[in-house]
Design a protein around this motif. Structure first.
Motif, PDB file in Angstrom:
ATOM      1  N   LEU A 179       0.849  -1.192   0.000  1.00  0.00           N
ATOM      2  CA  LEU A 179       0.000   0.000   0.000  1.00  0.00           C
ATOM      3  C   LEU A 179       0.882   1.238   0.000  1.00  0.00           C
ATOM      4  CD1 LEU A 179      -2.771   1.404   0.324  1.00  0.00           C
ATOM      5  CD2 LEU A 179      -2.480   1.126   2.809  1.00  0.00           C
ATOM      6  N   VAL A 180       0.601   2.160  -0.903  1.00  0.00           N
ATOM      7  CA  VAL A 180       1.380   3.388  -1.001  1.00  0.00           C
ATOM      8  C   VAL A 180       0.446   4.542  -1.347  1.00  0.00           C
ATOM      9  CG1 VAL A 180       1.908   3.022  -3.447  1.00  0.00           C
ATOM     10  CG2 VAL A 180       3.457   4.398  -2.040  1.00  0.00           C
ATOM     11  N   GLN A 181       0.802   5.734  -0.917  1.00  0.00           N
ATOM     12  CA  GLN A 181       0.000   6.909  -1.245  1.00  0.00           C
ATOM     13  C   GLN A 181       0.312   7.377  -2.663  1.00  0.00           C
ATOM     14  OE1 GLN A 181       0.770   9.809   1.866  1.00  0.00           O
ATOM     15  NE2 GLN A 181      -1.097   9.169   2.945  1.00  0.00           N
ATOM     16  N   ALA A 182      -0.637   8.050  -3.258  1.00  0.00           N
ATOM     17  CA  ALA A 182      -0.435   8.618  -4.588  1.00  0.00           C
ATOM     18  C   ALA A 182       0.810   9.500  -4.584  1.00  0.00           C
ATOM     19  CB  ALA A 182      -1.654   9.414  -5.012  1.00  0.00           C
ATOM     20  N   GLY A 183       1.606   9.367  -5.643  1.00  0.00           N
ATOM     21  CA  GLY A 183       2.854  10.104  -5.731  1.00  0.00           C
ATOM     22  C   GLY A 183       4.047   9.350  -5.196  1.00  0.00           C
ATOM     23  N   GLY A 184       3.788   8.248  -4.520  1.00  0.00           N
ATOM     24  CA  GLY A 184       4.855   7.455  -3.934  1.00  0.00           C
ATOM     25  C   GLY A 184       5.486   6.493  -4.924  1.00  0.00           C
ATOM     26  N   SER A 185       6.403   5.670  -4.404  1.00  0.00           N
ATOM     27  CA  SER A 185       7.161   4.734  -5.242  1.00  0.00           C
ATOM     28  C   SER A 185       7.165   3.342  -4.621  1.00  0.00           C
ATOM     29  CB  SER A 185       8.613   5.211  -5.401  1.00  0.00           C
ATOM     30  OG  SER A 185       8.686   6.461  -6.038  1.00  0.00           O
ATOM     31  N   LEU A 186       7.286   2.359  -5.481  1.00  0.00           N
ATOM     32  CA  LEU A 186       7.490   0.981  -5.078  1.00  0.00           C
ATOM     33  C   LEU A 186       8.415   0.331  -6.086  1.00  0.00           C
ATOM     34  CD1 LEU A 186       3.927  -0.385  -4.135  1.00  0.00           C
ATOM     35  CD2 LEU A 186       5.845  -0.050  -2.561  1.00  0.00           C
ATOM     36  N   ARG A 187       9.141  -0.694  -5.646  1.00  0.00           N
ATOM     37  CA  ARG A 187       9.926  -1.496  -6.569  1.00  0.00           C
ATOM     38  C   ARG A 187       9.490  -2.945  -6.443  1.00  0.00           C
ATOM     39  NH1 ARG A 187      16.332  -2.935  -7.438  1.00  0.00           N
ATOM     40  NH2 ARG A 187      15.956  -4.386  -5.723  1.00  0.00           N
ATOM     41  N   LEU A 188       9.040  -3.490  -7.557  1.00  0.00           N
ATOM     42  CA  LEU A 188       8.671  -4.899  -7.612  1.00  0.00           C
ATOM     43  C   LEU A 188       9.893  -5.714  -8.011  1.00  0.00           C
ATOM     44  CD1 LEU A 188       5.189  -4.737  -9.360  1.00  0.00           C
ATOM     45  CD2 LEU A 188       5.767  -4.458  -6.942  1.00  0.00           C
ATOM     46  N   ASP A 189       9.980  -6.888  -7.418  1.00  0.00           N
ATOM     47  CA  ASP A 189      11.114  -7.780  -7.626  1.00  0.00           C
ATOM     48  C   ASP A 189      10.567  -9.144  -8.019  1.00  0.00           C
ATOM     49  OD1 ASP A 189      14.098  -8.481  -5.624  1.00  0.00           O
ATOM     50  OD2 ASP A 189      13.274  -9.536  -7.355  1.00  0.00           O
ATOM     51  N   CYS A 190      11.124  -9.735  -9.062  1.00  0.00           N
ATOM     52  CA  CYS A 190      10.675 -11.052  -9.497  1.00  0.00           C
ATOM     53  C   CYS A 190      11.883 -11.966  -9.622  1.00  0.00           C
ATOM     54  CB  CYS A 190       9.949 -10.946 -10.827  1.00  0.00           C
ATOM     55  SG  CYS A 190       9.371 -12.536 -11.462  1.00  0.00           S
ATOM     56  N   ALA A 191      11.835 -13.090  -8.914  1.00  0.00           N
ATOM     57  CA  ALA A 191      12.913 -14.071  -8.954  1.00  0.00           C
ATOM     58  C   ALA A 191      12.470 -15.268  -9.780  1.00  0.00           C
ATOM     59  CB  ALA A 191      13.277 -14.502  -7.542  1.00  0.00           C
ATOM     60  N   ALA A 192      13.290 -15.648 -10.756  1.00  0.00           N
ATOM     61  CA  ALA A 192      13.012 -16.830 -11.583  1.00  0.00           C
ATOM     62  C   ALA A 192      13.751 -18.025 -11.009  1.00  0.00           C
ATOM     63  CB  ALA A 192      13.433 -16.577 -13.021  1.00  0.00           C
TER      64      ALA A 192
END
Length: 123
Positions: free
Chosen positions: A10-23
């Motif tokens: 959950l993040v507020q508008a204007g914020g950032s997230l980084r998604l990580d995917c491991a194979a």
């Protein structure tokens, strides 16, 4: 190939997230990879893709300039940096592996799907 995505939340508008995917194995390093998303009540939609070498990328118009896809073949990982997030970005995000080394936009070109990670952007 198994794909494990993480980094949603959950993040507020204007914020950032980084998604990580491991194979699970190096097969994915020879293929283009990408991210799709599915918002509530909508079909899955293309977000971003990167070639097997990591030298070319492509983005949906709705995220261009805000999201950045990258990959680390040595670690069998794919990332999606998401900045300036908006409530319309709220969705389950899926990392995917394509059928070839070339970038793709269509879900028909996806060979493997990850389990998804939920991103919620509050206004």
């Amino acid at each position: 190939v198994q794909l494990q995505a993480s980094g949603g939340g959950l993040v507020q508008a204007g914020g950032s997230l980084r998604l990580d995917c491991a194979a699970s194995r190096r097969t994915a390093s020879n293929n283009a990879v990408g991210w799709f998303r599915q918002a509530p009540g909508k079909e899955r939609a293309f977000v971003a893709t990167i070639s097997w070498r990591g030298d070319t990328t492509d983005y949906a118009d709705s995220v261009k300039g805000r999201f950045t896809i990258s990959r680390d073949n040595a670690k069998n990982r794919v990332y999606l940096q998401m900045n300036s997030l908006k409530p319309v970005d709220t969705a389950v995000y899926y990392c995917v592996v394509g059928r070839s080394g070339h970038r793709f936009r269509s879900s028909q070109s996806v060979q493997y799907w990850g389990q998804g990670t939920l991103v919620t952007v509050s206004s």
